[in-house]
Structure formats: C-alpha cells, structure tokens
Design a protein around this motif. Structure first.
Motif, PDB file in Angstrom:
ATOM      1  N   LYS A  39     -19.154  56.771  53.331  1.00  0.00           N
ATOM      2  CA  LYS A  39     -19.312  57.926  52.451  1.00  0.00           C
ATOM      3  C   LYS A  39     -20.579  58.709  52.798  1.00  0.00           C
ATOM      4  O   LYS A  39     -20.577  59.944  52.859  1.00  0.00           O
ATOM      5  CB  LYS A  39     -19.362  57.455  50.992  1.00  0.00           C
ATOM      6  N   ILE A  40     -21.659  57.978  53.050  1.00  0.00           N
ATOM      7  CA  ILE A  40     -22.936  58.618  53.407  1.00  0.00           C
ATOM      8  C   ILE A  40     -22.799  59.380  54.714  1.00  0.00           C
ATOM      9  O   ILE A  40     -23.285  60.512  54.850  1.00  0.00           O
ATOM     10  CB  ILE A  40     -24.055  57.561  53.522  1.00  0.00           C
TER      11      ILE A  40
ATOM     12  N   PHE B 256     -23.643  63.294  55.693  1.00  0.00           N
ATOM     13  CA  PHE B 256     -24.633  63.624  56.725  1.00  0.00           C
ATOM     14  C   PHE B 256     -24.161  64.763  57.636  1.00  0.00           C
ATOM     15  O   PHE B 256     -24.974  65.500  58.190  1.00  0.00           O
ATOM     16  CB  PHE B 256     -24.931  62.396  57.597  1.00  0.00           C
ATOM     17  N   MET B 257     -22.852  64.882  57.815  1.00  0.00           N
ATOM     18  CA  MET B 257     -22.308  65.847  58.776  1.00  0.00           C
ATOM     19  C   MET B 257     -22.796  67.264  58.484  1.00  0.00           C
ATOM     20  O   MET B 257     -23.078  68.027  59.403  1.00  0.00           O
ATOM     21  CB  MET B 257     -20.779  65.794  58.764  1.00  0.00           C
ATOM     22  N   LYS B 258     -22.900  67.607  57.204  1.00  0.00           N
ATOM     23  CA  LYS B 258     -23.353  68.946  56.809  1.00  0.00           C
ATOM     24  C   LYS B 258     -24.764  69.225  57.299  1.00  0.00           C
ATOM     25  O   LYS B 258     -25.147  70.374  57.514  1.00  0.00           O
ATOM     26  CB  LYS B 258     -23.284  69.051  55.281  1.00  0.00           C
ATOM     27  N   TYR B 259     -25.536  68.151  57.502  1.00  0.00           N
ATOM     28  CA  TYR B 259     -26.941  68.305  57.904  1.00  0.00           C
ATOM     29  C   TYR B 259     -27.165  67.922  59.368  1.00  0.00           C
ATOM     30  O   TYR B 259     -28.305  67.707  59.791  1.00  0.00           O
ATOM     31  CB  TYR B 259     -27.827  67.435  56.993  1.00  0.00           C
ATOM     32  N   HIS B 260     -26.076  67.832  60.122  1.00  0.00           N
ATOM     33  CA  HIS B 260     -26.148  67.517  61.564  1.00  0.00           C
ATOM     34  C   HIS B 260     -26.807  66.157  61.823  1.00  0.00           C
ATOM     35  O   HIS B 260     -27.505  65.966  62.816  1.00  0.00           O
ATOM     36  CB  HIS B 260     -26.906  68.626  62.321  1.00  0.00           C
TER      37      HIS B 260
ATOM     38  N   LYS C 109     -32.301  65.591  64.083  1.00  0.00           N
ATOM     39  CA  LYS C 109     -33.627  66.201  64.130  1.00  0.00           C
ATOM     40  C   LYS C 109     -34.417  65.903  62.860  1.00  0.00           C
ATOM     41  O   LYS C 109     -33.860  65.729  61.782  1.00  0.00           O
ATOM     42  CB  LYS C 109     -33.503  67.715  64.311  1.00  0.00           C
ATOM     43  N   GLU C 110     -35.737  65.918  63.003  1.00  0.00           N
ATOM     44  CA  GLU C 110     -36.615  65.662  61.876  1.00  0.00           C
ATOM     45  C   GLU C 110     -36.431  66.703  60.771  1.00  0.00           C
ATOM     46  O   GLU C 110     -36.416  66.382  59.580  1.00  0.00           O
ATOM     47  CB  GLU C 110     -38.074  65.631  62.340  1.00  0.00           C
ATOM     48  N   ARG C 111     -36.252  67.960  61.148  1.00  0.00           N
ATOM     49  CA  ARG C 111     -36.079  69.001  60.133  1.00  0.00           C
ATOM     50  C   ARG C 111     -34.814  68.762  59.310  1.00  0.00           C
ATOM     51  O   ARG C 111     -34.788  69.044  58.117  1.00  0.00           O
ATOM     52  CB  ARG C 111     -36.050  70.394  60.768  1.00  0.00           C
ATOM     53  N   ASP C 112     -33.759  68.223  59.964  1.00  0.00           N
ATOM     54  CA  ASP C 112     -32.522  67.943  59.238  1.00  0.00           C
ATOM     55  C   ASP C 112     -32.677  66.730  58.319  1.00  0.00           C
ATOM     56  O   ASP C 112     -32.098  66.690  57.226  1.00  0.00           O
ATOM     57  CB  ASP C 112     -31.372  67.715  60.221  1.00  0.00           C
ATOM     58  N   ARG C 113     -33.470  65.746  58.746  1.00  0.00           N
ATOM     59  CA  ARG C 113     -33.765  64.605  57.872  1.00  0.00           C
ATOM     60  C   ARG C 113     -34.478  65.081  56.607  1.00  0.00           C
ATOM     61  O   ARG C 113     -34.148  64.664  55.492  1.00  0.00           O
ATOM     62  CB  ARG C 113     -34.670  63.601  58.598  1.00  0.00           C
TER      63      ARG C 113
END
Length: 635
Positions: free
Chosen positions: A130-131, A135-139, A155-159
């Motif tokens: 599920k997680i 995550f896919m939306k945030y690459h 990427k760190e910005r996506d985290r």
C-alpha cells in the motif's frame, strides 16, 4: 524474542494464512529452531483450549487453526497484543512504517520490521504494498535486494515532500518537535514582509514545516542536490534573497551551514507558494507576459469549444486565473505541488467547474509536458466556479414586449409605463401599437404580446389579454404568464428509464464501465471511442466522489446527444481509492452549455445528499431516483 511475542506472531500467522502451515515455515518466519516452534505450539494449544479454538495438526499437511466458539475466541483476541492491528488505534502502522523507511538509509528486512512493530509478516507485507503505491506520486519506490532487504530509492527533495505530506499525522518525533519550537512563525513572516512576498496562512505554514523537515534532514547529512543550470536559474530569481535570509535563520537555530543548493530549493518553494492579489493588479499587468496571456486564451478557447462557455470577456476570471497561474507555473516548472484539503468537496459540490478545470489542466500538460494532480485542479475549479456564478447572475433573459391598446395615445403610454415599472428587470424593450397597426409591426422583434382587446387573428407569439388599468390581478397574471413561457428542463429530462440500470455486473471499474457503455449503445448513437475516451478520463483523475458514487464520462465528448445514465450495483466495487456502488455516466452535446450547467447543478445536489443515495441503494428503482431528484430540487 521472548515467548510471549513469539506466541502472538504464531497466532497471527495461523489466523491470516487460511492454508495449513508447516513447522518449518513457522521456524523460518520466527527465525528460531524447529524445536522452539514445537514447544511454542504446545503452549499455544494449552492457551487456546479454553478460549474457543484449537490447533489441528495433520501429518504431511501441516498445522491449521480451528475456531470452535467465535464469540469466546473474539473475546480472547481483544485481550492479547495481536489486537493492536486495529486500523483505528492511536499509533497507525502505515504512518509509522512510511516514516521509518523515509528516514532510513540502510537496507532492512521484513523480519526486522515485524520485530520492531510487533506485526505479522503478512500484515507488514500488505502495508508495504500500500505504501509503495502511494510513493509513486512522489517518484519514490521501495526496492528489494536479495539477502539485504529493502529500502526507498528516490531524490531527497521527493523524500521531503512525502514527509511533509504525512507530517500532521506523525508528530511524535522529538527532533522534529524541537526544530518546530525553534522556528517561530513571526520571524518567517517578518523576513517575507521585508522582501514583499505575500502568502496565504496555509502556504506560510507549509514553508515553516518544510524548514523544520529540512533542518532535521540536514542534521542527518541528507541534502538536496541540483545541476548547475537549475542552480543558476534559482540564484537569479527575485525570491532568492528571501530564501537566503530564511536559510540564515535556520543556520542560527541549527548551528550548521545551509548549502546553496538548499537555498535554491527554498527559493523554488517561495516562488510556488506566493499569493498575488487583485489589489496589486498594476503590478500583475506589468508582470504578465505574452506566454501567460496566450495560455489563458488557449484555456478559454478549449472551454468554449467543449462546454459552450465563453469566458473570453470575463475580465475578472482572466485576472484571477492569471494571478493564480504565476505561482502555479513555478510549481509545474520545479515539479512540486500544494495540498488542497477541500478537493473532495469541490469535486462533489462543483462538478461542472471541476470538469472545466480538468480541461484547463490538459492545456497546461500539453504546454509543459507535466500533468497537474487533483489538488491543483481543485484550486483551478474554484476560479471557474466563481465565473459560472457570475454568469448566472448576469444572464437575465430580458424580454421585448409589444402592447396592443385599442385606445392608443396617452392610455397606451400609461399602460406601457405601468408594465415597465412593475417588470423593469425582465424587460429590455416595450412598444405600443393600435390594433390596426399590428400588421405593420415586425413581430419577430418581440417575445411577448400584451393586449387590451381580443385579437381577431392568431399571432405566432405568446399573447396575454389584460385590462387598460393594469389591475393587481393583471400583474399576477403577467407573472404567471412569464413563468409559463420559461423553458422547463432538468436532470430527469435527460435520464430515461432505459438508462436506469440495476443488473450490471463486473469485478472492477473497467468491466463495469464496459458493460454500461454496451447497454447505452442500444439506446444512443454513441461516438465510436466512447468507452476508450471514458477510460482516458478515468486514467487522468479518478471520477469517484463521496457517498459511494463515481461519475465516469468521455474525455472528448463527440456524441450528438445530452444524456445521463444511472447504474446501481448489487454490491460495491473498488474503484480507484474507495468502493463505489452508484455510477452515473453522462454526455453533453457540443453547444449544450446551458443544459450542462443545469445538469451539473442538479447532479451536485443529488450526490451531496447522503440520505438520497442511501435511499436509492436500498430501493433501486427509477421512481425512487425520480422522487429523490424532485426532493433535492425543492431545497
């Protein structure tokens, strides 16, 4: 791992695995010896013997949990740690696991997660799946490596974007709380004010939370990186000076330097969260450039083409949309979005405005090769809904009246004055004529005829006879006369009994939509790719809304008919994010803008009523639907 924990995990594994399990399977799961599992099973058998269940072992088959007394067994479950799997408990496993993975650099195995969070392997695997979808939306992606385990790649910005999206759900981290206390909102406001940057309260809070997360991540040596071109571009932006000052504030609190790449990313966030108000129109007019003007006009053109709504002369919409799109384009360019807590309500309450916003988003996607998410579309929809409301206020269908008066002269003029005084807001033109002058009049110029004498011939216009003195009865009759001439049209007029379906079957939304479209083809001349265009629209953004409803429809509507169909399923089907039982598939013919608006307004009233939808599900008949639409129309 102590025996109590092992017993709980054993019980959980036996509960969740409906097929028999071997002792070898369980020993691998618990990472203990064969003998330890045998001893634990003996202990579990003793505990269950008085709790309404027993463990059955069959040679060459395995071990199986048998529930003898469901009531007694459920009571037992409530008293053990396994019951912590309740999704409504205070510490939500999904949030905890997400946060743990986002802030961990090293690989970790599922068995280690089961030990940390005290959940079964099956439960942990289910939550991880599920997680990973979210995550896919945030690459971001959970990747696995044999013998090492799993970790998040991205990427760190996506985290940080993902951490921020769940921040309000996870505030028990001591370091984050500490940084939040250090960063006072007033200090941030003062810096932005000095640099003449205006933001909404939501955006201000978003910037502050991001700074808290950035300080926390940099403390763990996790930094954002940029290529030279992106970095150079950001350093030239007017928001860079404010970002530099905010970075200095972070340095003072954190006692660590903030790298220039971090300042550049903060610059992007400031640019994408700015608020441009109409009281600064002069400034906006100076900053608007040809590309933005062209983009807005392109959006207006598409809306007019698809919805027969001409917004080209709506100057307020042009300005408000332009002011909104300046920071929106920054968000598109730098690939980040803003949260919209009202998007579900917007989709349900303003369906036409939302569909118009979807088309505007398509124009932006064509322009920037990057789509908008539902949150951004929801904000665009608010601008279009205001324009639709203004349009409703402005569309007063003024009438042209001819008064036929046998006495002519002063009496005719007095009668015209009285009619005009009583119905001024409905009349654009009022003329008088004697009976013998009627033949000389071009009756095509008039909508209604009022006469003081019976007419010797029939006119191809609505006619009402009144008295010379215009009595109170006459005024009431004129009101009723005008109302009777109005076009009576509503949702029920485009929803025929043949398009009300209760026998559609399917396991998923694709099968359901296909079955409905096949049925619709029996009653309507659908465009050839109606099904494919409906799936295209569904793939962009899910059409499900609250109250178990979905509203799928073609992305490009070329069917030469306006209609609506309603399908009630025997049982709910999982759509995209939730379960759906009521499906409305509609089509609007080109040029039917007015009908579309009325259809969407009545549609919004119906789907917003939880009571009406529940009534329809419990008693799925066309008459029930008719009654509920009528009931909502009375409100």
């Amino acid at each position: 791992m102590n025996q109590e924990r092992r017993l709980n995990i054993l019980l959980h594994e036996l509960l969740e695995n409906h097929e028999p399990m071997t002792i070898k399977d369980l020993s691998l799961r618990l990472n203990v010896s064969y003998k330890t599992v045998q001893n634990d099973l003996m202990q579990l058998k003793r505990e269950l013997s008085t709790k309404g269940a027993h463990i059955e072992s069959k040679r060459s088959i395995g071990i199986h949990l048998i529930i003898d007394d469901e009531h007694r067994f459920n009571s037992f479950l409530k008293s053990v740690v396994i019951q912590r799997e309740d999704a409504n408990r205070d510490e939500n496993i999904e949030i905890q696991l997400t946060y743990f993975l986002l802030t961990t650099k090293n690989y970790i195995k599922i068995d280690e997660l089961t030990d940390i969070y005290y959940f079964s392997r099956a439960k942990i695997s289910s939550v991880l799946n599920k997680i990973n979808k979210s995550f896919m939306k945030y690459h971001l992606e959970i990747v696995s490596k044999p013998f090492y385990g799993m970790k998040i790649e991205g990427k760190e910005r996506d985290r940080r974007r993902y951490i921020q999206s769940i921040y309000s759900s996870y505030i028990s981290n001591e370091q984050l709380n500490q940084y939040e206390k250090l960063l006072a909102m007033n200090q941030i406001k003062q810096i932005l004010k000095r640099h003449e940057l205006s933001m909404s309260s939501t955006s201000l809070d978003s910037i502050r939370i991001y700074m808290v997360i950035a300080m926390y991540r940099m403390q763990k040596n996790c930094y954002i990186g940029m290529d030279v071109a992106e970095l150079s571009y950001c350093c030239e932006m007017k928001e860079f000076a404010a970002a530099s000052e905010l970075a200095k504030l972070m340095e003072d609190k954190n006692h660590d330097p903030v790298p220039i790449d971090e300042i550049a990313y903060l610059t992007q966030l400031l640019s994408g969260n700015q608020k441009y108000s109409q009281d600064k129109y002069q400034k906006f007019e100076e900053s608007i450039h040809f590309d933005l003007d062209r983009l807005i006009k392109k959006i207006f053109h598409r809306i007019n083409d698809l919805f027969a709504k001409d917004f080209s002369k709506d100057f307020e919409l042009y300005i408000s949309l332009g002011l909104h799109m300046i920071p929106l384009i920054s968000r598109i360019r730098f690939n980040f979005g803003i949260k919209n807590p009202y998007v579900s309500d917007i989709k349900k309450t303003y369906p036409l405005a939302y569909e118009i916003a979807v088309e505007a988003a398509m124009v932006l996607e064509e322009e920037f090769d990057m789509g908008l998410d539902e949150d951004e579309i929801g904000y665009l929809a608010l601008h279009f809904n205001l324009a639709l409301e203004r349009e409703k206020l402005q569309i007063i269908n003024l009438k042209k009246i001819l008064i036929i008066c046998s006495t002519g002269g002063g009496m005719a003029n007095l009668l015209a004055f009285k009619v005009s005084s009583n119905f001024a807001k409905y009349i654009s033109k009022i003329d008088t004529a004697d009976l013998h002058e009627v033949s000389e009049k071009n009756l095509d110029e008039y909508d209604y005829v009022l006469t003081t004498v019976p007419l010797p011939y029939e006119l191809q216009k609505p006619v009402l006879q009144i008295s010379h003195m215009l009595s109170s009865n006459d005024i009431g009759n004129i009101n009723s006369f005008f109302d009777a001439q109005k076009e009576s049209w509503g949702l029920i007029d485009i929803l025929s009994p043949e398009d009300f379906m209760t026998d559609i079957k399917g396991e998923n939304k694709h099968e359901i939509i296909n079955a409905i479209v096949l049925r619709l083809k029996l009653n309507h001349q659908l465009q050839e790719d109606f099904y494919e265009q409906t799936l295209r629209r569904e793939a962009l953004f899910s059409t499900e809304i609250d109250n178990k409803i979905a509203f799928p429809h073609p992305l490009v509507q070329e069917t030469n008919e306006t209609f609506m169909s309603v399908t009630i399923l025997n049982k709910p089907v999982f759509w995209t994010h939730d379960y759906v039982q009521v499906i409305l598939i509609g089509n609007v013919k080109k040029g039917d803008g007015a009908k579309a608006q009325r259809m969407y307004e009545e549609f919004a009233k119906l789907v917003s009523s939880k009571e009406s939808i529940l009534t329809l599900i419990k008693n799925p008949t066309y008459q029930t639907l008719f009654n509920e639409i009528e009931k909502q129309g009375e409100h």
